[in-house]
Write a protein that holds these residues in place. Structure first.
Motif, PDB file in Angstrom:
ATOM      1  N   LEU A  58     -10.349  -8.580 -22.950  1.00  0.00           N
ATOM      2  CA  LEU A  58      -9.534  -9.389 -22.037  1.00  0.00           C
ATOM      3  C   LEU A  58      -8.435 -10.133 -22.802  1.00  0.00           C
ATOM      4  O   LEU A  58      -7.315 -10.271 -22.310  1.00  0.00           O
ATOM      5  CB  LEU A  58     -10.415 -10.365 -21.259  1.00  0.00           C
ATOM      6  N   ALA A  59      -8.763 -10.601 -24.003  1.00  0.00           N
ATOM      7  CA  ALA A  59      -7.756 -11.289 -24.817  1.00  0.00           C
ATOM      8  C   ALA A  59      -6.644 -10.327 -25.234  1.00  0.00           C
ATOM      9  O   ALA A  59      -5.474 -10.717 -25.297  1.00  0.00           O
ATOM     10  CB  ALA A  59      -8.404 -11.907 -26.049  1.00  0.00           C
ATOM     11  N   SER A  60      -7.001  -9.060 -25.476  1.00  0.00           N
ATOM     12  CA  SER A  60      -5.967  -8.093 -25.860  1.00  0.00           C
ATOM     13  C   SER A  60      -5.013  -7.822 -24.701  1.00  0.00           C
ATOM     14  O   SER A  60      -3.850  -7.500 -24.932  1.00  0.00           O
ATOM     15  CB  SER A  60      -6.609  -6.785 -26.330  1.00  0.00           C
ATOM     16  N   LEU A  79     -11.689  -0.983 -26.742  1.00  0.00           N
ATOM     17  CA  LEU A  79     -12.754  -1.966 -26.609  1.00  0.00           C
ATOM     18  C   LEU A  79     -13.589  -1.738 -25.355  1.00  0.00           C
ATOM     19  O   LEU A  79     -14.784  -2.036 -25.333  1.00  0.00           O
ATOM     20  CB  LEU A  79     -12.161  -3.380 -26.627  1.00  0.00           C
ATOM     21  N   TRP A  80     -12.976  -1.204 -24.300  1.00  0.00           N
ATOM     22  CA  TRP A  80     -13.728  -0.903 -23.072  1.00  0.00           C
ATOM     23  C   TRP A  80     -14.811   0.132 -23.366  1.00  0.00           C
ATOM     24  O   TRP A  80     -15.966  -0.019 -22.946  1.00  0.00           O
ATOM     25  CB  TRP A  80     -12.774  -0.393 -21.983  1.00  0.00           C
ATOM     26  N   ALA A  81     -14.470   1.184 -24.101  1.00  0.00           N
ATOM     27  CA  ALA A  81     -15.456   2.215 -24.440  1.00  0.00           C
ATOM     28  C   ALA A  81     -16.532   1.654 -25.378  1.00  0.00           C
ATOM     29  O   ALA A  81     -17.712   2.008 -25.256  1.00  0.00           O
ATOM     30  CB  ALA A  81     -14.770   3.414 -25.077  1.00  0.00           C
ATOM     31  N   GLY A 131     -12.053  -3.833  -9.929  1.00  0.00           N
ATOM     32  CA  GLY A 131     -11.913  -2.386  -9.796  1.00  0.00           C
ATOM     33  C   GLY A 131     -10.924  -1.805 -10.793  1.00  0.00           C
ATOM     34  O   GLY A 131     -11.140  -0.730 -11.349  1.00  0.00           O
ATOM     35  N   GLY A 132      -9.846  -2.527 -11.046  1.00  0.00           N
ATOM     36  CA  GLY A 132      -8.865  -2.075 -12.028  1.00  0.00           C
ATOM     37  C   GLY A 132      -9.418  -2.105 -13.441  1.00  0.00           C
ATOM     38  O   GLY A 132      -9.132  -1.219 -14.247  1.00  0.00           O
ATOM     39  N   LEU A 133     -10.226  -3.137 -13.751  1.00  0.00           N
ATOM     40  CA  LEU A 133     -10.806  -3.225 -15.092  1.00  0.00           C
ATOM     41  C   LEU A 133     -11.867  -2.151 -15.324  1.00  0.00           C
ATOM     42  O   LEU A 133     -11.979  -1.604 -16.416  1.00  0.00           O
ATOM     43  CB  LEU A 133     -11.421  -4.611 -15.314  1.00  0.00           C
ATOM     44  N   VAL A 134     -12.651  -1.847 -14.304  1.00  0.00           N
ATOM     45  CA  VAL A 134     -13.729  -0.875 -14.457  1.00  0.00           C
ATOM     46  C   VAL A 134     -13.238   0.557 -14.277  1.00  0.00           C
ATOM     47  O   VAL A 134     -13.536   1.436 -15.078  1.00  0.00           O
ATOM     48  CB  VAL A 134     -14.885  -1.187 -13.481  1.00  0.00           C
TER      49      VAL A 134
END
Length: 175
Positions: A58-60, A79-81, A131-134
């Protein structure tokens, strides 16, 4: 000749090793699972890794202007993966790391390929913040490379820091 006298036993991956009259003998007995205390310690470590990865991701996105362009563009997906790997590790701490890495990569790729599928309800879901983040917004082939790098990075962190720390925290001693 009677039954061998076991001086001590200890667990080695997938086998039980018995010390019989001073010699190590492999016995085909089921290996014992780690104690529930070490399981909870490991789960807490993976939960902390998940939270730290989410905060960094989130900071990125929020402070991307302060990062170099390459990091700003690809850090969030990477980072999501990694977070998916740590999340699967939290749910399945006793599964082998290669299994968790493969599952995280398959899940990440499935989410990315699902972005090729467009239905109004799914598009509406993707336009929400969560939804956009996931689920993401649109398919990008470079995201597949980011997911591979993120899972590889998380795999390395797991091997070098998390599993090493858990093995040194409670070493098995031979008596």
């Amino acid at each position: 000749m009677g039954a061998p006298q076991f001086e001590d036993t200890f667990t080695w991956p997938r086998r039980r090793i018995a010390v019989v009259r001073g010699y190590d003998v492999a016995v085909n007995l089921p290996a014992t699972r780690p104690s529930s205390r070490s399981t909870w310690r490991r789960r807490a470590t993976y939960a902390a890794a998940c939270v730290a990865t989410i905060i960094l991701g989130l900071a990125s996105r929020r402070y991307g202007g302060a990062l170099p362009p390459f990091l700003s563009q690809y850090a969030g997906d990477t980072l999501w993966a990694a977070m998916v790997f740590f999340g699967l590790s939290l749910l399945f701490p006793h599964r082998p790391p290669w299994f968790r890495a493969t599952a995280a990569l398959a899940f990440s790729f499935a989410i990315e390929f699902s972005q090729l599928y467009h239905r109004p309800w799914l598009t509406d879901l993707r336009h929400t913040t969560l939804g956009g983040l996931v689920l993401g917004q649109g398919f990008l082939a470079t995201d597949l490379l980011c997911y591979t790098a993120g899972v590889g990075l998380a795999f390395a962190v797991d091997a070098l820091l998390i599993r090493t720390a858990s093995h040194t925290a409670s070493p098995r001693r031979r008596r």
